[in-house]
Design a protein around this motif. Sequence first.
Motif, PDB file in Angstrom:
ATOM      1  N   VAL A 217       0.823  -1.200   0.000  1.00  0.00           N
ATOM      2  CA  VAL A 217       0.000   0.000   0.000  1.00  0.00           C
ATOM      3  C   VAL A 217       0.862   1.257   0.000  1.00  0.00           C
ATOM      4  CG1 VAL A 217      -1.712   1.326   1.301  1.00  0.00           C
ATOM      5  CG2 VAL A 217      -1.888  -1.170   1.195  1.00  0.00           C
ATOM      6  N   GLY A 218       0.570   2.168  -0.915  1.00  0.00           N
ATOM      7  CA  GLY A 218       1.095   3.525  -0.876  1.00  0.00           C
ATOM      8  C   GLY A 218       2.594   3.632  -0.751  1.00  0.00           C
ATOM      9  N   SER A 219       3.043   4.317   0.309  1.00  0.00           N
ATOM     10  CA  SER A 219       4.472   4.590   0.470  1.00  0.00           C
ATOM     11  C   SER A 219       5.269   3.324   0.742  1.00  0.00           C
ATOM     12  CB  SER A 219       4.691   5.601   1.601  1.00  0.00           C
ATOM     13  OG  SER A 219       4.096   5.159   2.803  1.00  0.00           O
ATOM     14  N   ASP A 220       4.625   2.241   1.224  1.00  0.00           N
ATOM     15  CA  ASP A 220       5.334   0.967   1.348  1.00  0.00           C
ATOM     16  C   ASP A 220       5.771   0.474  -0.028  1.00  0.00           C
ATOM     17  OD1 ASP A 220       4.673   1.214   3.995  1.00  0.00           O
ATOM     18  OD2 ASP A 220       3.763  -0.767   4.187  1.00  0.00           O
ATOM     19  N   ALA A 221       4.884   0.584  -1.011  1.00  0.00           N
ATOM     20  CA  ALA A 221       5.217   0.176  -2.383  1.00  0.00           C
ATOM     21  C   ALA A 221       6.289   1.079  -2.971  1.00  0.00           C
ATOM     22  CB  ALA A 221       3.967   0.193  -3.256  1.00  0.00           C
ATOM     23  N   VAL A 222       6.236   2.367  -2.650  1.00  0.00           N
ATOM     24  CA  VAL A 222       7.254   3.303  -3.146  1.00  0.00           C
ATOM     25  C   VAL A 222       8.636   2.885  -2.649  1.00  0.00           C
ATOM     26  CG1 VAL A 222       8.103   5.681  -2.960  1.00  0.00           C
ATOM     27  CG2 VAL A 222       5.668   5.245  -3.394  1.00  0.00           C
ATOM     28  N   ARG A 223       8.741   2.622  -1.347  1.00  0.00           N
ATOM     29  CA  ARG A 223      10.043   2.220  -0.795  1.00  0.00           C
ATOM     30  C   ARG A 223      10.490   0.872  -1.349  1.00  0.00           C
ATOM     31  NH1 ARG A 223       7.666   4.808   3.791  1.00  0.00           N
ATOM     32  NH2 ARG A 223       6.764   2.837   4.507  1.00  0.00           N
ATOM     33  N   PHE A 224       9.557  -0.047  -1.546  1.00  0.00           N
ATOM     34  CA  PHE A 224       9.909  -1.337  -2.123  1.00  0.00           C
ATOM     35  C   PHE A 224      10.448  -1.158  -3.548  1.00  0.00           C
ATOM     36  CE2 PHE A 224       8.706  -4.945  -4.834  1.00  0.00           C
ATOM     37  CZ  PHE A 224       9.449  -5.952  -4.231  1.00  0.00           C
ATOM     38  N   THR A 242      -1.623  -4.319  -8.559  1.00  0.00           N
ATOM     39  CA  THR A 242      -3.022  -3.945  -8.730  1.00  0.00           C
ATOM     40  C   THR A 242      -3.347  -2.689  -7.931  1.00  0.00           C
ATOM     41  OG1 THR A 242      -3.724  -5.420  -6.921  1.00  0.00           O
ATOM     42  CG2 THR A 242      -3.734  -6.321  -9.155  1.00  0.00           C
ATOM     43  N   LEU A 243      -2.334  -2.125  -7.253  1.00  0.00           N
ATOM     44  CA  LEU A 243      -2.512  -0.890  -6.491  1.00  0.00           C
ATOM     45  C   LEU A 243      -1.279  -0.020  -6.706  1.00  0.00           C
ATOM     46  CD1 LEU A 243      -3.744  -0.693  -2.772  1.00  0.00           C
ATOM     47  CD2 LEU A 243      -2.335   1.051  -3.852  1.00  0.00           C
ATOM     48  N   MET A 244      -1.257   0.657  -7.844  1.00  0.00           N
ATOM     49  CA  MET A 244      -0.127   1.528  -8.168  1.00  0.00           C
ATOM     50  C   MET A 244      -0.660   2.669  -9.031  1.00  0.00           C
ATOM     51  SD  MET A 244       3.216   2.152  -7.977  1.00  0.00           S
ATOM     52  CE  MET A 244       3.737   0.591  -7.267  1.00  0.00           C
ATOM     53  N   ASP A 245      -0.828   3.837  -8.436  1.00  0.00           N
ATOM     54  CA  ASP A 245      -1.348   4.960  -9.219  1.00  0.00           C
ATOM     55  C   ASP A 245      -0.216   5.912  -9.577  1.00  0.00           C
ATOM     56  OD1 ASP A 245      -0.826   6.491  -6.939  1.00  0.00           O
ATOM     57  OD2 ASP A 245      -2.749   7.558  -7.062  1.00  0.00           O
ATOM     58  N   GLU A 246      -0.572   6.994 -10.245  1.00  0.00           N
ATOM     59  CA  GLU A 246       0.419   7.939 -10.747  1.00  0.00           C
ATOM     60  C   GLU A 246       1.179   8.644  -9.619  1.00  0.00           C
ATOM     61  OE1 GLU A 246      -2.452   7.197 -14.049  1.00  0.00           O
ATOM     62  OE2 GLU A 246      -2.565   7.434 -11.870  1.00  0.00           O
ATOM     63  N   ASN A 247       0.533   8.879  -8.479  1.00  0.00           N
ATOM     64  CA  ASN A 247       1.216   9.531  -7.367  1.00  0.00           C
ATOM     65  C   ASN A 247       2.298   8.617  -6.790  1.00  0.00           C
ATOM     66  OD1 ASN A 247      -0.375  12.173  -6.814  1.00  0.00           O
ATOM     67  ND2 ASN A 247      -1.959  10.633  -7.106  1.00  0.00           N
ATOM     68  N   MET A 248       2.001   7.331  -6.694  1.00  0.00           N
ATOM     69  CA  MET A 248       2.997   6.365  -6.221  1.00  0.00           C
ATOM     70  C   MET A 248       4.121   6.217  -7.246  1.00  0.00           C
ATOM     71  SD  MET A 248       0.205   3.649  -4.765  1.00  0.00           S
ATOM     72  CE  MET A 248       1.352   2.303  -4.508  1.00  0.00           C
ATOM     73  N   LEU A 250       5.191   8.569  -9.367  1.00  0.00           N
ATOM     74  CA  LEU A 250       6.038   9.756  -9.274  1.00  0.00           C
ATOM     75  C   LEU A 250       6.942   9.696  -8.055  1.00  0.00           C
ATOM     76  CD1 LEU A 250       3.386  12.449 -10.255  1.00  0.00           C
ATOM     77  CD2 LEU A 250       5.508  11.982 -11.502  1.00  0.00           C
ATOM     78  N   ALA A 251       6.395   9.236  -6.922  1.00  0.00           N
ATOM     79  CA  ALA A 251       7.193   9.155  -5.703  1.00  0.00           C
ATOM     80  C   ALA A 251       8.300   8.118  -5.812  1.00  0.00           C
ATOM     81  CB  ALA A 251       6.287   8.839  -4.513  1.00  0.00           C
ATOM     82  N   SER A 252       8.047   7.033  -6.551  1.00  0.00           N
ATOM     83  CA  SER A 252       9.072   5.997  -6.738  1.00  0.00           C
ATOM     84  C   SER A 252      10.229   6.512  -7.575  1.00  0.00           C
ATOM     85  CB  SER A 252       8.457   4.763  -7.411  1.00  0.00           C
ATOM     86  OG  SER A 252       7.439   4.188  -6.631  1.00  0.00           O
ATOM     87  N   GLY A 253       9.911   7.299  -8.605  1.00  0.00           N
ATOM     88  CA  GLY A 253      10.926   7.815  -9.514  1.00  0.00           C
ATOM     89  C   GLY A 253      11.115   6.910 -10.711  1.00  0.00           C
TER      90      GLY A 253
END
Length: 372
Positions: A217-224, A242-248, A250-253
């Motif tokens: 979920v959210g920032s957990d996926a970003v860090r992963f 199945t849970l990855m939107d544009e905000n996530m 962008l945060a991932s890079g």
Amino acid sequence: MHRPPPRLRAPEWFTADGSVLNVALVYPMRGPAGIFGPTCESCARLAAEEVNRSGGVLGRELRLVEVDGGAGPRQVADEVEALVATGAVHGVTGWHISSVRQAVAPRIAHRVPYVYTALYEGGERTDGVYLTSETPSWQLLPAMRLLAEGRGVRRWFVVGNDYVWPRRTARAARRYARESRGRVCGEAYLPLGTDEFAGLLRRIERADADGVIVLLVGSDAVRFNRAFAAAGLDRRCLRLSTLMDENMLLASGPEATVDLFSTAGYFASLADRNTLDFHGRYAARFGVDAPVPGSLGESCYEGVMLLAALVERARTLDVSAIGAAAGDVRYEGPRGLLGLDGRHVRQRIYLAQADGPDFTVLAQLRAPHELL
């Protein structure tokens, strides 16, 4: 020790007003999902304003009452139940994780209409609950089939947070992998708020996986995503979420999202009339620097619109009457003209691939003849 029920008191701001229909908007203001909380709020706010410009709901102004869905499930359920029991709200909608829905639904859904907008594991049957988003059979199954055929993925590793949605989705993924002549070769479940992935990454490498299903979920996926790319695993296996939107995204890079796929009923990059109209109205209302209205936030627009359509069709707030009329409900929004199959919204599902700061939609996974 028996826990006494919470005291149910109307909030200080509440006054009985027959000209207003208050709806609890439950969305994450903290925790891993807080990363897309602002777009949830903005999309729901836009929908409420559009409903009111069209005459409101049963001639009443629709107002949103915000509840922090990022708190603990019991805390959220206590707050929402108090709002319902005191008559402070007449309906509930919003994006929140399944453990929150499971706490809230038995307490309120038979008393007021409850439109849940998050993708989830399937199987919700509580009276008065309606669902606007995706389930694994619509979303994950066709995506896994397509990647098995097109990319030869046979060995899947599942990474998820440790609660009901990832675990039940993983159970389905094992069956879907077998149907695609593959298998799930490993699973790992991490607490919400995880930021340490070294041991997990070694497990994925040792499993020789060629596809990772990301149910974080959210920032957990970003860090992963960042850790996955830093370990070089993006060069040996793809990721499917199945849970990855544009905000996530962008945060991932962009350097952390190579060969990452997402499946959803909506992407901001869809260039059809409904999506373009929605983006124009959203930018006009909130400005071009507002959070991107990706699939997770946009689902809250769908939630408000469906709730309004359900009440309007039934001409009452009575949950039983709404249920009897729900099969005839139609509404139009960013995802097109939609109706219900039982209590679930029928919609197109897409597969997209990360492409720098955006998604490129590759395929439609759920065909038009399966809709209305």
